[in-house]
Write an enzyme that holds these catalytic residues in place. Structure first.
Site, PDB file in Angstrom:
ATOM      1  N   HIS A  84       0.836  -1.202   0.000  1.00  0.00           N
ATOM      2  CA  HIS A  84       0.000   0.000   0.000  1.00  0.00           C
ATOM      3  C   HIS A  84       0.872   1.253   0.000  1.00  0.00           C
ATOM      4  CE1 HIS A  84      -3.270   2.748   0.831  1.00  0.00           C
ATOM      5  NE2 HIS A  84      -2.653   3.155   1.931  1.00  0.00           N
ATOM      6  N   GLN A  91       3.871   1.652  -1.177  1.00  0.00           N
ATOM      7  CA  GLN A  91       4.505   1.826  -2.480  1.00  0.00           C
ATOM      8  C   GLN A  91       3.512   2.393  -3.497  1.00  0.00           C
ATOM      9  OE1 GLN A  91       8.002   1.210  -2.981  1.00  0.00           O
ATOM     10  NE2 GLN A  91       7.592   1.372  -0.798  1.00  0.00           N
ATOM     11  N   HIS A 132       0.918   4.203  -2.734  1.00  0.00           N
ATOM     12  CA  HIS A 132       0.672   5.577  -2.298  1.00  0.00           C
ATOM     13  C   HIS A 132       1.787   6.504  -2.792  1.00  0.00           C
ATOM     14  CE1 HIS A 132      -1.946   7.961   0.249  1.00  0.00           C
ATOM     15  NE2 HIS A 132      -0.903   8.513   0.840  1.00  0.00           N
TER      16      HIS A 132
END
Length: 101
Positions: free
Chosen positions: A76, A78, A80
């Site tokens: 998540h 990465q 984001h």
């Protein structure tokens, strides 16, 4: 909380800050406040740089053979970060479009 999750949270934090600054920059440019927009783009870059440095630490450890267990929080983070970097790049373009309008 394990170290990888902690790093993931740092990436999310700084990427989120960078994304927010980039989005604010678009609004400032839309309102004709180009000096403020430019500062916000710079702020976004600084925050994304911080997030990227956490990512780089993970990559360096992997390159040394110290692989990590990947968890959903890291994936998540990465996602984001990459999204925030794209928003920053597009915000820079929007600022220039408004400036040259």
């Amino acid at each position: 909380m394990d170290q990888i999750t902690e790093i993931a949270f740092q990436i999310i934090l700084h990427a989120g800050n960078g994304r927010s600054s980039a989005m604010e920059a678009i609004q400032e440019a839309k309102d004709g406040n180009f000096q403020k927009a430019d500062q916000l783009i710079d702020d976004a870059g600084e925050e994304l740089g911080k997030a990227h440095s956490y990512q780089t630490k993970l990559l360096q450890e992997e390159a040394k053979g110290n692989g990590i267990d990947v968890n959903v929080m890291l994936i998540h983070s990465q996602d984001h970060l990459m999204t925030a970097m794209t928003v920053r790049d597009l915000a820079s373009e929007f600022v220039e479009l408004y400036r040259n309008k």
